[in-house]
Design a protein around this motif. Structure first.
Motif, PDB file in Angstrom:
ATOM      1  N   TRP A 114      10.002   6.163 -12.780  1.00 49.23           N
ATOM      2  CA  TRP A 114       8.930   4.940 -12.755  1.00 49.23           C
ATOM      3  C   TRP A 114       9.477   3.539 -12.501  1.00 49.23           C
ATOM      4  O   TRP A 114       8.643   2.940 -11.860  1.00 49.23           O
ATOM      5  CB  TRP A 114       8.487   5.080 -14.482  1.00 49.23           C
ATOM      6  CG  TRP A 114       7.649   6.374 -14.751  1.00 49.23           C
ATOM      7  CD1 TRP A 114       8.326   7.438 -15.398  1.00 49.23           C
ATOM      8  CD2 TRP A 114       6.585   6.755 -14.056  1.00 49.23           C
ATOM      9  NE1 TRP A 114       7.224   8.346 -15.255  1.00 49.23           N
ATOM     10  CE2 TRP A 114       6.348   7.995 -14.589  1.00 49.23           C
ATOM     11  CE3 TRP A 114       5.493   6.091 -13.188  1.00 49.23           C
ATOM     12  CZ2 TRP A 114       5.156   8.915 -14.216  1.00 49.23           C
ATOM     13  CZ3 TRP A 114       4.536   6.733 -13.017  1.00 49.23           C
ATOM     14  CH2 TRP A 114       4.078   8.185 -13.542  1.00 49.23           C
ATOM     15  N   TRP A 115      10.552   3.198 -12.930  1.00 48.78           N
ATOM     16  CA  TRP A 115      11.077   1.801 -12.518  1.00 48.78           C
ATOM     17  C   TRP A 115      11.176   1.557 -11.031  1.00 48.78           C
ATOM     18  O   TRP A 115      10.858   0.531 -10.564  1.00 48.78           O
ATOM     19  CB  TRP A 115      12.489   1.583 -13.312  1.00 48.78           C
ATOM     20  CG  TRP A 115      13.397   2.442 -12.888  1.00 48.78           C
ATOM     21  CD1 TRP A 115      13.752   3.583 -13.261  1.00 48.78           C
ATOM     22  CD2 TRP A 115      14.356   2.165 -11.643  1.00 48.78           C
ATOM     23  NE1 TRP A 115      14.856   4.234 -12.555  1.00 48.78           N
ATOM     24  CE2 TRP A 115      15.187   3.300 -11.473  1.00 48.78           C
ATOM     25  CE3 TRP A 115      14.437   1.209 -10.692  1.00 48.78           C
ATOM     26  CZ2 TRP A 115      16.302   3.246 -10.606  1.00 48.78           C
ATOM     27  CZ3 TRP A 115      15.571   1.179  -9.716  1.00 48.78           C
ATOM     28  CH2 TRP A 115      16.218   2.293  -9.656  1.00 48.78           C
ATOM     29  N   LEU A 116      11.647   2.824 -10.326  1.00 48.62           N
ATOM     30  CA  LEU A 116      11.707   2.561  -8.912  1.00 48.62           C
ATOM     31  C   LEU A 116      10.144   2.444  -8.247  1.00 48.62           C
ATOM     32  O   LEU A 116      10.156   1.797  -7.430  1.00 48.62           O
ATOM     33  CB  LEU A 116      12.393   3.718  -8.465  1.00 48.62           C
ATOM     34  CG  LEU A 116      12.831   3.863  -6.914  1.00 48.62           C
ATOM     35  CD1 LEU A 116      13.641   2.563  -6.660  1.00 48.62           C
ATOM     36  CD2 LEU A 116      13.331   5.222  -6.578  1.00 48.62           C
ATOM     37  N   LEU A 117       9.321   3.082  -8.924  1.00 46.10           N
ATOM     38  CA  LEU A 117       8.064   3.079  -8.268  1.00 46.10           C
ATOM     39  C   LEU A 117       7.365   1.906  -8.591  1.00 46.10           C
ATOM     40  O   LEU A 117       6.760   1.390  -7.705  1.00 46.10           O
ATOM     41  CB  LEU A 117       7.314   4.322  -8.839  1.00 46.10           C
ATOM     42  CG  LEU A 117       7.727   5.732  -8.454  1.00 46.10           C
ATOM     43  CD1 LEU A 117       6.877   6.743  -9.377  1.00 46.10           C
ATOM     44  CD2 LEU A 117       7.606   5.933  -7.094  1.00 46.10           C
ATOM     45  N   ILE A 118       7.514   1.366  -9.587  1.00 44.15           N
ATOM     46  CA  ILE A 118       6.970   0.209 -10.091  1.00 44.15           C
ATOM     47  C   ILE A 118       7.707  -0.982  -9.203  1.00 44.15           C
ATOM     48  O   ILE A 118       6.864  -1.821  -8.446  1.00 44.15           O
ATOM     49  CB  ILE A 118       7.069  -0.117 -11.533  1.00 44.15           C
ATOM     50  CG1 ILE A 118       6.109   0.624 -12.271  1.00 44.15           C
ATOM     51  CG2 ILE A 118       6.759  -1.782 -11.883  1.00 44.15           C
ATOM     52  CD1 ILE A 118       6.404   0.587 -13.863  1.00 44.15           C
ATOM     53  N   LEU A 130      15.193   2.749   0.980  1.00 42.51           N
ATOM     54  CA  LEU A 130      16.274   2.802  -0.026  1.00 42.51           C
ATOM     55  C   LEU A 130      15.747   3.613  -0.959  1.00 42.51           C
ATOM     56  O   LEU A 130      16.484   4.445  -1.794  1.00 42.51           O
ATOM     57  CB  LEU A 130      17.379   1.770  -0.187  1.00 42.51           C
ATOM     58  CG  LEU A 130      18.338   1.710  -1.126  1.00 42.51           C
ATOM     59  CD1 LEU A 130      19.342   2.591  -0.625  1.00 42.51           C
ATOM     60  CD2 LEU A 130      19.005   0.276  -1.518  1.00 42.51           C
ATOM     61  N   ALA A 131      14.630   2.982  -1.647  1.00 39.99           N
ATOM     62  CA  ALA A 131      14.039   3.509  -2.676  1.00 39.99           C
ATOM     63  C   ALA A 131      13.528   5.222  -2.419  1.00 39.99           C
ATOM     64  O   ALA A 131      13.534   6.134  -3.496  1.00 39.99           O
ATOM     65  CB  ALA A 131      12.707   2.660  -3.201  1.00 39.99           C
ATOM     66  N   GLU A 132      13.074   5.219  -1.477  1.00 39.01           N
ATOM     67  CA  GLU A 132      12.711   6.845  -0.899  1.00 39.01           C
ATOM     68  C   GLU A 132      13.880   7.677  -0.879  1.00 39.01           C
ATOM     69  O   GLU A 132      13.914   8.603  -1.349  1.00 39.01           O
ATOM     70  CB  GLU A 132      11.994   6.574   0.607  1.00 39.01           C
ATOM     71  CG  GLU A 132      11.457   7.961   0.966  1.00 39.01           C
ATOM     72  CD  GLU A 132      10.747   7.983   2.248  1.00 39.01           C
ATOM     73  OE1 GLU A 132      11.202   8.788   3.036  1.00 39.01           O
ATOM     74  OE2 GLU A 132      10.225   7.249   2.647  1.00 39.01           O
ATOM     75  N   VAL A 146       6.243  -1.264  -5.625  1.00 38.36           N
ATOM     76  CA  VAL A 146       4.674  -1.959  -5.695  1.00 38.36           C
ATOM     77  C   VAL A 146       4.956  -3.641  -5.660  1.00 38.36           C
ATOM     78  O   VAL A 146       4.288  -4.119  -5.088  1.00 38.36           O
ATOM     79  CB  VAL A 146       3.771  -1.397  -6.772  1.00 38.36           C
ATOM     80  CG1 VAL A 146       2.567  -2.348  -6.606  1.00 38.36           C
ATOM     81  CG2 VAL A 146       3.720  -0.041  -6.515  1.00 38.36           C
ATOM     82  N   ALA A 147       6.209  -3.784  -6.607  1.00 36.58           N
ATOM     83  CA  ALA A 147       5.982  -5.403  -6.802  1.00 36.58           C
ATOM     84  C   ALA A 147       6.796  -6.193  -5.750  1.00 36.58           C
ATOM     85  O   ALA A 147       6.663  -7.122  -5.350  1.00 36.58           O
ATOM     86  CB  ALA A 147       6.722  -5.611  -8.289  1.00 36.58           C
ATOM     87  N   VAL A 185       0.727  -1.133   0.173  1.00 36.58           N
ATOM     88  CA  VAL A 185      -0.083  -0.196  -0.098  1.00 36.58           C
ATOM     89  C   VAL A 185       0.891   1.367   0.179  1.00 36.58           C
ATOM     90  O   VAL A 185       0.529   2.263  -0.682  1.00 36.58           O
ATOM     91  CB  VAL A 185      -1.005   0.030   1.089  1.00 36.58           C
ATOM     92  CG1 VAL A 185      -1.582   1.335   1.301  1.00 36.58           C
ATOM     93  CG2 VAL A 185      -1.869  -1.131   0.821  1.00 36.58           C
ATOM     94  N   GLU A 186       2.102   1.232   0.702  1.00 35.11           N
ATOM     95  CA  GLU A 186       2.853   2.537   0.803  1.00 35.11           C
ATOM     96  C   GLU A 186       3.478   2.594  -0.666  1.00 35.11           C
ATOM     97  O   GLU A 186       3.685   3.755  -1.225  1.00 35.11           O
ATOM     98  CB  GLU A 186       3.952   2.011   1.758  1.00 35.11           C
ATOM     99  CG  GLU A 186       3.755   2.351   3.197  1.00 35.11           C
ATOM    100  CD  GLU A 186       4.788   1.922   4.199  1.00 35.11           C
ATOM    101  OE1 GLU A 186       5.695   1.081   3.705  1.00 35.11           O
ATOM    102  OE2 GLU A 186       4.888   2.644   5.176  1.00 35.11           O
TER     103      GLU A 186
END
Length: 119
Positions: A58-62, A104-106, A65-66, A34-35
């Protein structure tokens, strides 16, 4: 007078115990997912407001989620033949990895934004 050895039979694990543990961890991994979805919706808007929409990762956002779902499934697969406590340990390690990758992604998205802003 001899003391009788205390031989307690080990408690048998029920299949439902494993399902309950998996369900509790599924809720925690679901929260991470959900985050990731919230980040997928909100971060492009933030980049658009800062006029750096071309730098949206976009690759990081996807991946955000995955990855929680993939880590959960991998932990279930690794622990499929284990007893309850080791299986819970594997799920806990996977949850920790998921949380760390989220942080790390953030941080990486923040660095991309700073670089795109010329800072």
């Amino acid at each position: 007078m001899t003391a009788a050895p205390s031989t307690r039979a080990p408690r048998e694990e029920r299949p439902s115990d494993s399902w309950i543990v998996a369900l509790l961890f599924a809720l925690a991994f679901g929260y991470d997912t959900v985050e990731g979805v919230a980040n997928l919706q909100q971060l492009p808007l933030l980049y658009l407001g800062s006029d750096i929409q071309g730098a949206t990762p976009w690759w990081l956002l996807i991946a955000g989620v995955a990855l929680p779902g993939l880590l959960f499934l991998a932990a279930l697969w690794i622990g499929r033949r284990m007893r309850l406590v080791p299986k819970a340990g594997i799920l806990l390690v996977a949850l920790g990895v998921s949380a760390q990758l989220s942080l790390l992604a953030e941080q990486f998205a923040r660095q991309i934004a700073i670089t795109a802003l010329g800072g």
